[in-house]
Design a protein around this motif. Structure first.
Motif, PDB file in Angstrom:
ATOM      1  N   VAL A   1     -16.353  16.330  55.806  1.00  0.00           N
ATOM      2  CA  VAL A   1     -15.425  15.502  56.573  1.00  0.00           C
ATOM      3  C   VAL A   1     -14.034  15.564  55.955  1.00  0.00           C
ATOM      4  CG1 VAL A   1     -14.898  13.149  57.339  1.00  0.00           C
ATOM      5  CG2 VAL A   1     -17.271  13.952  57.292  1.00  0.00           C
ATOM      6  N   ARG A   2     -13.986  15.426  54.634  1.00  0.00           N
ATOM      7  CA  ARG A   2     -12.728  15.518  53.907  1.00  0.00           C
ATOM      8  C   ARG A   2     -13.010  15.622  52.421  1.00  0.00           C
ATOM      9  NH1 ARG A   2     -11.078   9.843  56.376  1.00  0.00           N
ATOM     10  NH2 ARG A   2     -12.927   8.663  55.771  1.00  0.00           N
ATOM     11  N   VAL A   3     -12.010  16.029  51.679  1.00  0.00           N
ATOM     12  CA  VAL A   3     -12.091  16.099  50.227  1.00  0.00           C
ATOM     13  C   VAL A   3     -11.066  15.128  49.657  1.00  0.00           C
ATOM     14  CG1 VAL A   3     -11.844  17.542  48.183  1.00  0.00           C
ATOM     15  CG2 VAL A   3     -12.854  18.496  50.265  1.00  0.00           C
ATOM     16  N   LEU A   4     -11.539  14.215  48.844  1.00  0.00           N
ATOM     17  CA  LEU A   4     -10.669  13.213  48.228  1.00  0.00           C
ATOM     18  C   LEU A   4     -10.197  13.741  46.883  1.00  0.00           C
ATOM     19  CD1 LEU A   4     -12.944  10.119  48.971  1.00  0.00           C
ATOM     20  CD2 LEU A   4     -11.209  11.154  50.438  1.00  0.00           C
ATOM     21  N   ALA A   5      -8.905  13.960  46.757  1.00  0.00           N
ATOM     22  CA  ALA A   5      -8.346  14.510  45.529  1.00  0.00           C
ATOM     23  C   ALA A   5      -6.850  14.254  45.509  1.00  0.00           C
ATOM     24  CB  ALA A   5      -8.631  16.013  45.429  1.00  0.00           C
ATOM     25  N   GLY A   6      -6.264  14.402  44.339  1.00  0.00           N
ATOM     26  CA  GLY A   6      -4.826  14.219  44.221  1.00  0.00           C
ATOM     27  C   GLY A   6      -4.474  13.069  43.303  1.00  0.00           C
ATOM     28  N   THR A   7      -3.217  13.005  42.927  1.00  0.00           N
ATOM     29  CA  THR A   7      -2.733  12.010  41.967  1.00  0.00           C
ATOM     30  C   THR A   7      -3.008  10.579  42.398  1.00  0.00           C
ATOM     31  OG1 THR A   7      -0.952  13.535  41.340  1.00  0.00           O
ATOM     32  CG2 THR A   7      -0.711  11.226  40.686  1.00  0.00           C
ATOM     33  N   ALA A   8      -2.889  10.290  43.683  1.00  0.00           N
ATOM     34  CA  ALA A   8      -3.057   8.919  44.173  1.00  0.00           C
ATOM     35  C   ALA A   8      -4.447   8.368  43.916  1.00  0.00           C
ATOM     36  CB  ALA A   8      -2.744   8.856  45.665  1.00  0.00           C
ATOM     37  N   TYR A   9      -5.444   9.268  43.825  1.00  0.00           N
ATOM     38  CA  TYR A   9      -6.826   8.822  43.623  1.00  0.00           C
ATOM     39  C   TYR A   9      -7.139   8.565  42.146  1.00  0.00           C
ATOM     40  CZ  TYR A   9      -7.763  10.024  48.472  1.00  0.00           C
ATOM     41  OH  TYR A   9      -7.753  10.069  49.845  1.00  0.00           O
ATOM     42  N   GLY A  10      -6.402   9.155  41.259  1.00  0.00           N
ATOM     43  CA  GLY A  10      -6.634   8.940  39.832  1.00  0.00           C
ATOM     44  C   GLY A  10      -7.974   9.432  39.351  1.00  0.00           C
ATOM     45  N   LEU A  11      -8.583  10.362  40.079  1.00  0.00           N
ATOM     46  CA  LEU A  11      -9.892  10.883  39.684  1.00  0.00           C
ATOM     47  C   LEU A  11      -9.746  11.783  38.460  1.00  0.00           C
ATOM     48  CD1 LEU A  11     -11.281  11.749  43.231  1.00  0.00           C
ATOM     49  CD2 LEU A  11     -11.937   9.817  41.799  1.00  0.00           C
ATOM     50  N   ASP A  12     -10.617  11.569  37.485  1.00  0.00           N
ATOM     51  CA  ASP A  12     -10.552  12.351  36.250  1.00  0.00           C
ATOM     52  C   ASP A  12     -11.952  12.426  35.649  1.00  0.00           C
ATOM     53  OD1 ASP A  12      -9.831  13.702  33.994  1.00  0.00           O
ATOM     54  OD2 ASP A  12      -8.468  12.184  33.205  1.00  0.00           O
ATOM     55  N   GLY A  13     -12.696  13.443  36.085  1.00  0.00           N
ATOM     56  CA  GLY A  13     -14.076  13.570  35.633  1.00  0.00           C
ATOM     57  C   GLY A  13     -14.988  12.548  36.267  1.00  0.00           C
ATOM     58  N   PRO A  14     -15.067  12.511  37.622  1.00  0.00           N
ATOM     59  CA  PRO A  14     -15.968  11.556  38.291  1.00  0.00           C
ATOM     60  C   PRO A  14     -17.427  11.888  37.999  1.00  0.00           C
ATOM     61  CG  PRO A  14     -15.095  13.131  39.877  1.00  0.00           C
ATOM     62  CD  PRO A  14     -14.360  13.381  38.593  1.00  0.00           C
ATOM     63  N   VAL A  15     -18.161  10.935  37.431  1.00  0.00           N
ATOM     64  CA  VAL A  15     -19.553  11.189  37.044  1.00  0.00           C
ATOM     65  C   VAL A  15     -20.536  10.169  37.606  1.00  0.00           C
ATOM     66  CG1 VAL A  15     -18.909  12.398  34.926  1.00  0.00           C
ATOM     67  CG2 VAL A  15     -19.267   9.925  34.865  1.00  0.00           C
ATOM     68  N   ALA A  16     -20.044   9.126  38.261  1.00  0.00           N
ATOM     69  CA  ALA A  16     -20.944   8.124  38.842  1.00  0.00           C
ATOM     70  C   ALA A  16     -20.219   7.396  39.959  1.00  0.00           C
ATOM     71  CB  ALA A  16     -21.412   7.131  37.779  1.00  0.00           C
TER      72      ALA A  16
END
Length: 205
Positions: free
Chosen positions: A108-123
């Motif tokens: 459907v979509r890929v959530l990524a980018g600076t606004a999301y603050g994702l950094d090694g999502p593990v759970a």
């Protein structure tokens, strides 16, 4: 009850009442399976070893298909969570989350980018219309609106006590985050910012 066996490249099924083993499924493209979730009568297994997701029949364990390819943006998929119609897969290597329609198996979509603050999502966990993601590398938790995929905020800083957060769970109005490096658990009340020793809506245990 289903359990992934990462080292054995298999998935085991158990009787949820008695705990008795029912069957173990191998092959199916399973490669270092690291997480699973159930949605739309399917068992979705994230394969960290080959960057794919295997779909199995949640009742029989029979193989339905495998999701892979550029459209999925899978890269070291290590965590999953599902609603009735959607599956979210966390990609640790690229710090992104792939959202999938469980009826069609399409991205459907890929959530990524600076606004999301994702950094090694593990759970990941779902709570009150939100997707909550523990970022082990960034010592933070990202909150995303399910309906739109819009980033709501990133929880980080000393008040939360996050230290390599590797687990997250929710129940009613509470979010719990395990901190592997500190041997602690952070409790968050997202909807009711009640005062606490570490600031509004936060308690460490």
């Amino acid at each position: 009850l289903w359990v992934v066996n990462t080292g054995a490249n298999s998935v085991s099924q158990f009787n949820a009442t008695s705990g008795a083993a029912i069957a173990t499924f191998e092959g199916y493209g399973l490669s270092s399976p690291s997480a699973l979730a159930v949605s739309n009568r399917r068992l979705w297994v994230a394969n960290a070893g080959n960057g794919s997701v295997t779909a199995l029949d949640a009742r029989t364990g029979g193989r339905i298909g495998t999701l892979r390819g550029p459209a999925m943006h899978f890269s070291d998929p290590v965590c999953e969570v599902a609603s009735r119609t959607r599956l979210w897969v966390g990609n640790e290597a690229t710090s992104s989350v792939t959202e999938i329609d469980t009826a069609t198996g399409k991205a459907v979509r890929v959530l990524a980018g600076t606004a999301y603050g994702l950094d090694g999502p593990v759970a990941m966990t779902l709570a009150d219309g939100m997707l909550w993601i523990a970022n082990a590398h960034g010592n933070s938790v990202t909150e995303i609106e399910l309906a739109t995929g819009r980033p709501v905020g990133v929880l980080a800083g000393p008040r939360y006590g996050f230290a390599e957060p590797t687990g997250i769970a929710s129940y009613r109005d509470r979010i719990w985050v395990t901190n592997l490096a500190a041997d602690t658990v952070t409790e968050i009340v997202p909807a009711v910012p009640a005062p606490g020793p570490f600031g509004p809506g936060v308690r460490r245990v």
